[in-house]
Design an enzyme around this catalytic site. Sequence first.
Site, PDB file in Angstrom:
ATOM      1  N   GLU A 191     -18.613   6.179 -13.793  1.00  0.00           N
ATOM      2  CA  GLU A 191     -19.664   6.343 -14.798  1.00  0.00           C
ATOM      3  C   GLU A 191     -20.730   7.331 -14.333  1.00  0.00           C
ATOM      4  O   GLU A 191     -21.196   8.165 -15.112  1.00  0.00           O
ATOM      5  CB  GLU A 191     -20.310   4.985 -15.132  1.00  0.00           C
ATOM      6  CG  GLU A 191     -21.481   5.063 -16.092  1.00  0.00           C
ATOM      7  CD  GLU A 191     -21.149   5.570 -17.492  1.00  0.00           C
ATOM      8  OE1 GLU A 191     -22.073   6.087 -18.152  1.00  0.00           O
ATOM      9  OE2 GLU A 191     -19.984   5.456 -17.930  1.00  0.00           O
ATOM     10  N   HIS A 222     -21.238  -7.931  -6.286  1.00  0.00           N
ATOM     11  CA  HIS A 222     -20.039  -7.136  -5.956  1.00  0.00           C
ATOM     12  C   HIS A 222     -20.142  -6.580  -4.554  1.00  0.00           C
ATOM     13  O   HIS A 222     -20.446  -5.420  -4.387  1.00  0.00           O
ATOM     14  CB  HIS A 222     -19.909  -5.979  -6.943  1.00  0.00           C
ATOM     15  CG  HIS A 222     -18.563  -5.323  -6.933  1.00  0.00           C
ATOM     16  ND1 HIS A 222     -18.263  -4.236  -6.144  1.00  0.00           N
ATOM     17  CD2 HIS A 222     -17.433  -5.610  -7.616  1.00  0.00           C
ATOM     18  CE1 HIS A 222     -17.015  -3.857  -6.359  1.00  0.00           C
ATOM     19  NE2 HIS A 222     -16.494  -4.671  -7.257  1.00  0.00           N
ATOM     20  N   ILE A 225     -20.515  -3.450  -2.152  1.00  0.00           N
ATOM     21  CA  ILE A 225     -20.019  -2.104  -2.426  1.00  0.00           C
ATOM     22  C   ILE A 225     -20.207  -1.808  -3.913  1.00  0.00           C
ATOM     23  O   ILE A 225     -20.191  -2.710  -4.753  1.00  0.00           O
ATOM     24  CB  ILE A 225     -18.540  -1.895  -2.021  1.00  0.00           C
ATOM     25  CG1 ILE A 225     -17.611  -2.835  -2.768  1.00  0.00           C
ATOM     26  CG2 ILE A 225     -18.360  -2.040  -0.522  1.00  0.00           C
ATOM     27  CD1 ILE A 225     -16.130  -2.523  -2.572  1.00  0.00           C
ATOM     28  N   GLY A 253     -16.109   0.660  -8.432  1.00  0.00           N
ATOM     29  CA  GLY A 253     -15.496   1.954  -8.712  1.00  0.00           C
ATOM     30  C   GLY A 253     -15.764   2.439 -10.120  1.00  0.00           C
ATOM     31  O   GLY A 253     -15.996   3.637 -10.345  1.00  0.00           O
ATOM     32  N   VAL A 254     -15.777   1.538 -11.082  1.00  0.00           N
ATOM     33  CA  VAL A 254     -16.019   1.933 -12.463  1.00  0.00           C
ATOM     34  C   VAL A 254     -17.419   2.524 -12.618  1.00  0.00           C
ATOM     35  O   VAL A 254     -17.626   3.429 -13.437  1.00  0.00           O
ATOM     36  CB  VAL A 254     -15.774   0.739 -13.425  1.00  0.00           C
ATOM     37  CG1 VAL A 254     -16.811  -0.347 -13.237  1.00  0.00           C
ATOM     38  CG2 VAL A 254     -15.700   1.198 -14.862  1.00  0.00           C
TER      39      VAL A 254
END
Length: 153
Positions: free
Chosen positions: A69, A55, A61, A64-65
């Site tokens: 978390e 990713h 990077i 976002g998830v």
Amino acid sequence: MSANASLLNVKEIMQILPHRYPFLLVDKVIEVDLEKGRIVAQKNLTINEAFFQGHFPEAPIMPGVLIIEALAQAGGVLVYLKANEKTSKIAVLMNIKEAKFRSPVRPGDVLKLVCEGIHFSAKGGKINALAYIDDKIAAQAEMGFALVDKGNI
């Protein structure tokens, strides 16, 4: 735990959270103020994080998830500590509102996780959560938690 600033290392965090590698996303807690309902934690990011491999390999990077978390884990520690439950309950994420991603998180960054309580009760809590890289907001959200018996997970 007093209202004064306290530190929790990764071993102490693992006594509160059920997460383990590769999903434990809080390396240490650098501030806890139970009177104000505030916690500051951090996640140190290296290129060795598994998610950076895919990713995105050419421009890695943090997803976002996973930032959300990490915030949820820091918030879960806060809700747990505010409830003063030492053995039988853990904080479980129930909802996320108004999540926004503002800045990419890259290898070498230190993700500062700041969670402040909106509401706490014997059943759980609601927090405002901000993730920072230096002084820049990387992500933010409002999160709700329920305190549940460990055996019911």
